[in-house]
Design a protein around this motif. Sequence first.
Motif, PDB file in Angstrom:
ATOM      1  N   GLU A  59      37.863  37.030  83.389  1.00 14.31           N
ATOM      2  CA  GLU A  59      36.688  36.174  83.549  1.00 14.31           C
ATOM      3  C   GLU A  59      37.221  34.760  83.831  1.00 14.31           C
ATOM      4  OE1 GLU A  59      32.734  35.390  80.822  1.00 14.31           O
ATOM      5  OE2 GLU A  59      34.693  35.160  79.901  1.00 14.31           O
ATOM      6  N   PRO A  60      37.422  34.407  85.097  1.00 10.84           N
ATOM      7  CA  PRO A  60      38.108  33.145  85.403  1.00 10.84           C
ATOM      8  C   PRO A  60      37.309  31.899  85.051  1.00 10.84           C
ATOM      9  CG  PRO A  60      37.322  34.162  87.405  1.00 10.84           C
ATOM     10  CD  PRO A  60      37.070  35.150  86.309  1.00 10.84           C
ATOM     11  N   VAL A  80      43.528  22.715  73.072  1.00 11.78           N
ATOM     12  CA  VAL A  80      44.667  23.636  73.138  1.00 11.78           C
ATOM     13  C   VAL A  80      45.450  23.554  71.823  1.00 11.78           C
ATOM     14  CG1 VAL A  80      46.759  24.227  74.408  1.00 11.78           C
ATOM     15  CG2 VAL A  80      44.794  23.280  75.632  1.00 11.78           C
ATOM     16  N   PRO A  81      45.601  24.660  71.102  1.00 17.52           N
ATOM     17  CA  PRO A  81      46.275  24.619  69.797  1.00 17.52           C
ATOM     18  C   PRO A  81      47.799  24.529  69.920  1.00 17.52           C
ATOM     19  CG  PRO A  81      45.616  26.862  70.326  1.00 17.52           C
ATOM     20  CD  PRO A  81      45.098  25.990  71.433  1.00 17.52           C
ATOM     21  N   GLU A  82      48.386  23.429  69.450  1.00 22.60           N
ATOM     22  CA  GLU A  82      49.832  23.274  69.311  1.00 22.60           C
ATOM     23  C   GLU A  82      50.589  23.325  70.647  1.00 22.60           C
ATOM     24  OE1 GLU A  82      51.263  26.108  66.530  1.00 22.60           O
ATOM     25  OE2 GLU A  82      49.789  25.578  65.002  1.00 22.60           O
ATOM     26  N   TYR A  83      49.919  23.151  71.743  1.00 26.55           N
ATOM     27  CA  TYR A  83      50.559  23.189  73.061  1.00 26.55           C
ATOM     28  C   TYR A  83      49.918  22.125  73.944  1.00 26.55           C
ATOM     29  CZ  TYR A  83      52.278  27.910  71.908  1.00 26.55           C
ATOM     30  OH  TYR A  83      52.891  28.993  71.331  1.00 26.55           O
ATOM     31  N   VAL A  84      50.554  21.841  75.075  1.00 28.53           N
ATOM     32  CA  VAL A  84      49.852  21.165  76.157  1.00 28.53           C
ATOM     33  C   VAL A  84      49.267  22.252  77.048  1.00 28.53           C
ATOM     34  CG1 VAL A  84      51.336  19.138  76.070  1.00 28.53           C
ATOM     35  CG2 VAL A  84      51.934  21.030  77.597  1.00 28.53           C
ATOM     36  N   THR A  85      48.397  21.863  77.959  1.00 30.15           N
ATOM     37  CA  THR A  85      47.644  22.864  78.732  1.00 30.15           C
ATOM     38  C   THR A  85      48.548  23.839  79.472  1.00 30.15           C
ATOM     39  OG1 THR A  85      45.826  21.300  79.021  1.00 30.15           O
ATOM     40  CG2 THR A  85      45.907  23.170  80.531  1.00 30.15           C
ATOM     41  N   ASP A  86      49.533  23.336  80.199  1.00 30.14           N
ATOM     42  CA  ASP A  86      50.380  24.218  81.001  1.00 30.14           C
ATOM     43  C   ASP A  86      51.248  25.122  80.135  1.00 30.14           C
ATOM     44  OD1 ASP A  86      49.374  23.295  83.387  1.00 30.14           O
ATOM     45  OD2 ASP A  86      50.915  21.750  83.630  1.00 30.14           O
ATOM     46  N   SER A  87      51.787  24.581  79.041  1.00 32.34           N
ATOM     47  CA  SER A  87      52.643  25.413  78.201  1.00 32.34           C
ATOM     48  C   SER A  87      51.833  26.492  77.483  1.00 32.34           C
ATOM     49  CB  SER A  87      53.405  24.557  77.183  1.00 32.34           C
ATOM     50  OG  SER A  87      52.523  23.963  76.245  1.00 32.34           O
ATOM     51  N   TYR A  88      50.575  26.175  77.154  1.00 31.57           N
ATOM     52  CA  TYR A  88      49.732  27.202  76.535  1.00 31.57           C
ATOM     53  C   TYR A  88      49.387  28.294  77.539  1.00 31.57           C
ATOM     54  CZ  TYR A  88      46.199  29.344  73.571  1.00 31.57           C
ATOM     55  OH  TYR A  88      45.485  30.238  72.797  1.00 31.57           O
ATOM     56  N   ALA A  89      49.193  27.906  78.801  1.00 32.75           N
ATOM     57  CA  ALA A  89      48.947  28.900  79.846  1.00 32.75           C
ATOM     58  C   ALA A  89      50.156  29.812  80.004  1.00 32.75           C
ATOM     59  CB  ALA A  89      48.640  28.201  81.172  1.00 32.75           C
ATOM     60  N   GLY A 142      40.712  28.077  83.443  1.00 32.15           N
ATOM     61  CA  GLY A 142      42.134  28.020  83.153  1.00 32.15           C
ATOM     62  C   GLY A 142      42.917  27.343  84.257  1.00 32.15           C
ATOM     63  N   THR A 143      44.221  27.324  84.101  1.00 31.23           N
ATOM     64  CA  THR A 143      45.077  26.694  85.099  1.00 31.23           C
ATOM     65  C   THR A 143      45.386  27.656  86.231  1.00 31.23           C
ATOM     66  OG1 THR A 143      47.165  27.392  84.085  1.00 31.23           O
ATOM     67  CG2 THR A 143      46.157  25.369  83.248  1.00 31.23           C
ATOM     68  N   ALA A 144      45.706  27.082  87.401  1.00 26.78           N
ATOM     69  CA  ALA A 144      46.066  27.919  88.547  1.00 26.78           C
ATOM     70  C   ALA A 144      47.325  28.720  88.250  1.00 26.78           C
ATOM     71  CB  ALA A 144      46.272  27.044  89.784  1.00 26.78           C
ATOM     72  N   GLY A 145      48.254  28.120  87.520  1.00 26.89           N
ATOM     73  CA  GLY A 145      49.478  28.823  87.171  1.00 26.89           C
ATOM     74  C   GLY A 145      49.240  30.044  86.310  1.00 26.89           C
ATOM     75  N   PHE A 146      48.253  29.948  85.415  1.00 28.18           N
ATOM     76  CA  PHE A 146      47.914  31.081  84.545  1.00 28.18           C
ATOM     77  C   PHE A 146      47.391  32.244  85.366  1.00 28.18           C
ATOM     78  CE2 PHE A 146      44.620  33.248  81.934  1.00 28.18           C
ATOM     79  CZ  PHE A 146      45.451  33.787  80.954  1.00 28.18           C
ATOM     80  N   TYR A 147      46.485  31.963  86.297  1.00 30.78           N
ATOM     81  CA  TYR A 147      45.905  33.032  87.104  1.00 30.78           C
ATOM     82  C   TYR A 147      46.966  33.673  88.004  1.00 30.78           C
ATOM     83  CZ  TYR A 147      41.507  31.013  85.532  1.00 30.78           C
ATOM     84  OH  TYR A 147      40.494  30.543  84.762  1.00 30.78           O
ATOM     85  N   LYS A 148      47.857  32.856  88.530  1.00 32.29           N
ATOM     86  CA  LYS A 148      48.938  33.405  89.350  1.00 32.29           C
ATOM     87  C   LYS A 148      49.859  34.287  88.505  1.00 32.29           C
ATOM     88  CE  LYS A 148      52.644  32.255  92.583  1.00 32.29           C
ATOM     89  NZ  LYS A 148      53.574  33.241  91.996  1.00 32.29           N
ATOM     90  N   ALA A 149      50.124  33.866  87.267  1.00 36.35           N
ATOM     91  CA  ALA A 149      50.977  34.662  86.386  1.00 36.35           C
ATOM     92  C   ALA A 149      50.342  36.015  86.092  1.00 36.35           C
ATOM     93  CB  ALA A 149      51.249  33.902  85.091  1.00 36.35           C
TER      94      ALA A 149
END
Length: 203
Positions: free
Chosen positions: A165-166, A131-140, A177-184
């Motif tokens: 394409e999940p 993940v570039p310059e982020y942590v996973t959740d913040s990048y999502a 990806g993260t569950a939060g990303f898909y929900k967003a």
Amino acid sequence: MGQHVTDKSCECVAAAREQVEEVAFASRNVFENEPDGRLAERRARLADPGFENARIVSAGSEATETLINMTRQLAVVRGQGTRWTVPSPNPSYHGTSLGAVAVTGAPDSEAICPPVRRIMPKALRSLSYRVPEYVTDSYADHGANVLEQLTLDEGKESIPSLILEPVGGLATGGLVGTAGFYKALRDICDRNGFPLYVRRADA
């Protein structure tokens, strides 16, 4: 029909010949025979509620093209003829036909399209590693914000759907990806009045 058949046994060849000889209807958009119909009915019975319809296609590129065509037709039928821009997360892979390449997040593939086909806009996808310059959740969260801004820039009245394409395939090697990303993404689609289409059976 023969794309995924690697066994050239007599049984496979005979089954293919029998189906071709009994084709009920064929045109540039439709290929229909009895085994095809039985397969569609079986898949529909096995699917969760709300997924009782199935259309059998030859491969991923045709699935993507069919999705784009159906999305556009649905928008026109609903009196939303301005909806034609189909964004997708980047990187992603949706096929090799011109329509599929237009929604694929791959610069090398995109280079062959213009001026034959307009490249569709891309948003960031959620990454679970490197993940570039982020942590996973913040990048999502950042990726979801990029899509939200893309929707504003393009105009929600111009977007008939978002293709997702999940589970990454050729472009990302199994990236999830993260569950939060898909929900967003789901929330963005609902808020702006266009459907979210999930493309890939392995999802």
